[in-house]
Design a protein around this motif. Structure first.
Motif, PDB file in Angstrom:
ATOM      1  N   PHE A  71      70.236 103.000  45.673  1.00  0.00           N
ATOM      2  CA  PHE A  71      69.171 102.027  45.883  1.00  0.00           C
ATOM      3  C   PHE A  71      68.304 102.511  47.042  1.00  0.00           C
ATOM      4  O   PHE A  71      68.751 103.260  47.898  1.00  0.00           O
ATOM      5  CB  PHE A  71      69.754 100.651  46.216  1.00  0.00           C
ATOM      6  N   GLU A  97      72.054 107.240  39.762  1.00  0.00           N
ATOM      7  CA  GLU A  97      70.686 106.759  39.600  1.00  0.00           C
ATOM      8  C   GLU A  97      70.524 105.962  38.303  1.00  0.00           C
ATOM      9  O   GLU A  97      69.865 104.915  38.283  1.00  0.00           O
ATOM     10  CB  GLU A  97      69.695 107.929  39.604  1.00  0.00           C
ATOM     11  N   THR A 131      68.423  98.312  50.296  1.00  0.00           N
ATOM     12  CA  THR A 131      69.754  98.343  50.903  1.00  0.00           C
ATOM     13  C   THR A 131      69.779  97.565  52.212  1.00  0.00           C
ATOM     14  O   THR A 131      70.663  96.724  52.447  1.00  0.00           O
ATOM     15  CB  THR A 131      70.195  99.794  51.146  1.00  0.00           C
ATOM     16  N   SER A 182      70.104  97.111  37.969  1.00  0.00           N
ATOM     17  CA  SER A 182      68.916  96.399  38.444  1.00  0.00           C
ATOM     18  C   SER A 182      68.282  95.600  37.313  1.00  0.00           C
ATOM     19  O   SER A 182      67.908  94.431  37.488  1.00  0.00           O
ATOM     20  CB  SER A 182      67.901  97.387  39.031  1.00  0.00           C
ATOM     21  N   LEU A 191      75.431 100.171  48.036  1.00  0.00           N
ATOM     22  CA  LEU A 191      74.055 100.341  47.557  1.00  0.00           C
ATOM     23  C   LEU A 191      73.538 101.751  47.829  1.00  0.00           C
ATOM     24  O   LEU A 191      72.756 102.295  47.047  1.00  0.00           O
ATOM     25  CB  LEU A 191      73.132  99.289  48.173  1.00  0.00           C
ATOM     26  N   GLN A 218      72.347 102.637  38.559  1.00  0.00           N
ATOM     27  CA  GLN A 218      71.573 101.700  39.371  1.00  0.00           C
ATOM     28  C   GLN A 218      70.428 101.091  38.577  1.00  0.00           C
ATOM     29  O   GLN A 218      70.157  99.883  38.677  1.00  0.00           O
ATOM     30  CB  GLN A 218      71.033 102.427  40.602  1.00  0.00           C
ATOM     31  N   LEU A 221      74.888 103.884  45.104  1.00  0.00           N
ATOM     32  CA  LEU A 221      74.170 103.651  43.851  1.00  0.00           C
ATOM     33  C   LEU A 221      72.712 104.107  43.921  1.00  0.00           C
ATOM     34  O   LEU A 221      71.953 103.900  42.976  1.00  0.00           O
ATOM     35  CB  LEU A 221      74.233 102.174  43.470  1.00  0.00           C
TER      36      LEU A 221
END
Length: 483
Positions: free
Chosen positions: A334, A210, A339, A217, A329, A213, A332
């Protein structure tokens, strides 16, 4: 940027927020405490880009901070109080006040044993980078810069207050933050920072998906994401957090010529961002588009085939790539929406290349629009960004061809409202005409009529009913001779 300009920026920005900051400082001083604007807030003030989220540090303990804020702040919250942070709002500003920290890290996770400190110098040395290790004492506005953060900011260099080895051992997430700040601020990492990131890349495995990610981002939504990605790849960090990207660095030999897929993907990322800004200079960064641009060719390594005569093929790399996108994704953490949107763009990005010089039927154009759905504007940008070639005439021809496709989409949209392509009969009418209860058979009839709508465009009502009855008879359903 010169030191003098940076300091002038800071003074101007501090004057802008002065009423709130000074009022707060006066309350702390009256209670016998010290207050400093700190970290990213000072950095952004020096860069002339300070927002309304302000970070402070103080010698006061959390419960004392709460007392100082009581009766003055419009709202107070204590969700971060275990880490010494109390939040508040006042006249549109969001304030976070954290007690001096002198944490000790277990170096197994990234979790510190929270320990309160007693000096601003002790607090600053534990921060991630020197540009984030400056403070301004309030209300007198005295700069505190024991690690030459101002000089690093003027030189646009990212370095650590302690040695990078110590800093990254305490919190490996700081290595990803380095790449994120390179993207957001356009700074260059100090050589010793790059050396430590390269040697310690494997330590990032201590960090939860988390948090990884979140940093990725922010990196991708920065002003210079290509620089951040290149730093991750060059140091080996990407091998642990986004291994599909360095895997695109395919070996190229003189007999089998093809584009460097990794370099091509970075160019596509740059061009997609340029298209974002072309369409709307004030638009927020589009994370979905940027992920799709970076990852659109990740299926190529797994599908590469050397052909007789020296050619190279990547058949169905968009199908393989979409599956790889979903897997990465999801790992990770997302969101499902992000995704699926990125995977769909990767899956669709090659379809345009079957357009040729306009040989698609109107049916094929309708399907392109319908399959893209709400992602159509992003797909336009991705496909245009992907039209990269060293041959300028070929690149211009591809762009003109896509202009033609967009013009056809617009014409059909004006005639048929393509964004809401639906069957000419809805589910209720299908059930009434065929005497069917709700169920899968109604869904199959609806799907059949939608396929007809895509192939032939809008049908007259009587024609649609006749087609429904024809389909129903083929399915063995009794229908009246006349509607």
């Amino acid at each position: 940027m010169h030191r003098g300009k940076a300091q002038r920026n800071a003074v101007l920005e501090l004057l802008r927020i002065a009423p709130v900051a000074d009022e707060l400082a006066e309350r702390f001083v009256a209670a016998g405490h010290r207050l400093y604007l700190v970290g990213g807030s000072v950095r952004d003030a020096l860069l002339g880009r300070l927002g309304t989220d302000l970070d402070f540090t103080t010698d006061a303990r959390p419960e004392q901070v709460q007392r100082v804020l009581s009766g003055w702040a419009e709202a107070v919250w204590d969700t971060g109080i275990a880490f010494g942070t109390v939040g508040a709002t006042k006249r549109g500003a969001t304030l976070e006040i954290t007690t001096f920290r002198a944490d000790v890290y277990d170096r197994t996770t990234r979790n510190p044993e929270v320990t309160f400190g007693d000096s601003i110098e002790g607090d600053l040395v534990r921060r991630d980078f020197t540009v984030n290790a400056m403070a301004v004492e309030l209300p007198e506005r005295r700069f505190v810069d024991p690690h030459d953060g101002m000089e690093a900011l003027v030189d646009r260099v990212l370095d650590t207050p302690a040695t990078p080895e110590e800093s990254f051992a305490d919190d490996p997430l700081r290595m990803l933050r380095a790449a994120r700040f390179v993207s957001q601020l356009g700074f260059e990492p100090a050589p010793r920072v790059v050396t430590a990131m390269t040697a310690m890349a494997g330590e990032i495995e201590r960090i939860t998906a988390e948090r990884v990610q979140t940093e990725l981002s922010k990196l991708l939504c920065g002003a210079h994401p290509r620089k951040g990605i290149e730093l991750l790849v060059d140091t080996g960090l990407a091998d642990h957090v986004l291994p599909e990207v360095p895997a695109m660095r395919l070996e190229i030999d003189e007999h089998h010529q093809h584009k460097d897929v990794y370099h091509h993907s970075l160019v596509v990322l740059d061009q997609a961002i340029a298209l974002e800004k072309r369409d709307d200079p004030d638009a927020e960064p589009d994370l979905v588009l940027r992920l799709a641009a970076l990852l659109h060719d990740i299926g190529k390594p797994a599908t590469r085939r050397f052909e007789p005569g020296g050619g190279v093929s990547f058949h169905h790399h968009e199908v393989v790539g979409a599956k790889m996108v979903r897997k990465r994704l999801r790992a990770l953490r997302f969101s499902k929406e992000i995704t699926e949107d990125v995977a769909k763009l990767v899956y669709l990005h090659l379809r345009f290349h079957g357009y040729g010089t306009g040989q698609w039927t109107d049916s094929a154009v309708r399907r392109y629009v319908t399959d893209a759905g709400p992602l159509l504007s992003r797909l336009h940008k991705l496909v245009r960004a992907d039209c990269t070639t060293r041959n300028r005439r070929k690149a211009q021809a591809l762009q003109r061809t896509y202009d033609d496709l967009e013009a056809r989409i617009q014409r059909l949209s004006d005639e048929e409202d393509l964004r809401r392509v639906r069957p000419d009969l809805d589910g209720n009418e299908i059930m009434r005409l065929l005497g069917l209860p709700p169920g899968p058979l109604v869904g199959r009839a609806w799907k059949h009529l939608k396929e007809l709508r895509l192939d032939r465009g809008p049908l007259e009502h009587d024609e649609a009913v006749a087609e429904l009855f024809r389909w129903a008879r083929e399915q063995g359903i009794d229908v009246p001779d006349q509607p």
